[in-house]
Enzyme design. Sequence first.
Site, PDB file in Angstrom:
ATOM      1  N   ASN A  34      22.505 -82.099 -42.734  1.00  0.00           N
ATOM      2  CA  ASN A  34      22.388 -81.885 -44.176  1.00  0.00           C
ATOM      3  C   ASN A  34      22.054 -80.446 -44.545  1.00  0.00           C
ATOM      4  O   ASN A  34      22.512 -79.955 -45.577  1.00  0.00           O
ATOM      5  CB  ASN A  34      21.347 -82.833 -44.766  1.00  0.00           C
ATOM      6  CG  ASN A  34      21.876 -84.238 -44.860  1.00  0.00           C
ATOM      7  OD1 ASN A  34      22.817 -84.497 -45.584  1.00  0.00           O
ATOM      8  ND2 ASN A  34      21.292 -85.143 -44.107  1.00  0.00           N
ATOM      9  N   GLU A  35      21.265 -79.775 -43.736  1.00  0.00           N
ATOM     10  CA  GLU A  35      20.854 -78.403 -44.057  1.00  0.00           C
ATOM     11  C   GLU A  35      21.920 -77.366 -43.728  1.00  0.00           C
ATOM     12  O   GLU A  35      22.039 -76.371 -44.428  1.00  0.00           O
ATOM     13  CB  GLU A  35      19.564 -78.043 -43.319  1.00  0.00           C
ATOM     14  CG  GLU A  35      18.348 -78.749 -43.850  1.00  0.00           C
ATOM     15  CD  GLU A  35      17.987 -78.318 -45.257  1.00  0.00           C
ATOM     16  OE1 GLU A  35      18.044 -77.117 -45.570  1.00  0.00           O
ATOM     17  OE2 GLU A  35      17.644 -79.207 -46.060  1.00  0.00           O
ATOM     18  N   SER A  36      22.675 -77.577 -42.642  1.00  0.00           N
ATOM     19  CA  SER A  36      23.595 -76.518 -42.205  1.00  0.00           C
ATOM     20  C   SER A  36      24.968 -77.009 -41.764  1.00  0.00           C
ATOM     21  O   SER A  36      25.820 -76.186 -41.446  1.00  0.00           O
ATOM     22  CB  SER A  36      22.977 -75.759 -41.033  1.00  0.00           C
ATOM     23  OG  SER A  36      22.932 -76.587 -39.880  1.00  0.00           O
TER      24      SER A  36
END
Length: 49
Positions: A34-36
């Site tokens: 989700n972050e990267s």
Amino acid sequence: SKMKKCEFAKIAKEQHMDGYHGVSLADWVCLVNNESDFNTKAINRNKGI
């Protein structure tokens, strides 16, 4: 560059991340996704959060 999900999971497991600070390996994989999107060059500045 982008890692594959299984490649990240293997490295994270080898580095004893499963259970690190109470976070499961599955949750680490979800967080990184989700972050990267497994992009090793991604930077999240978390503006004010």
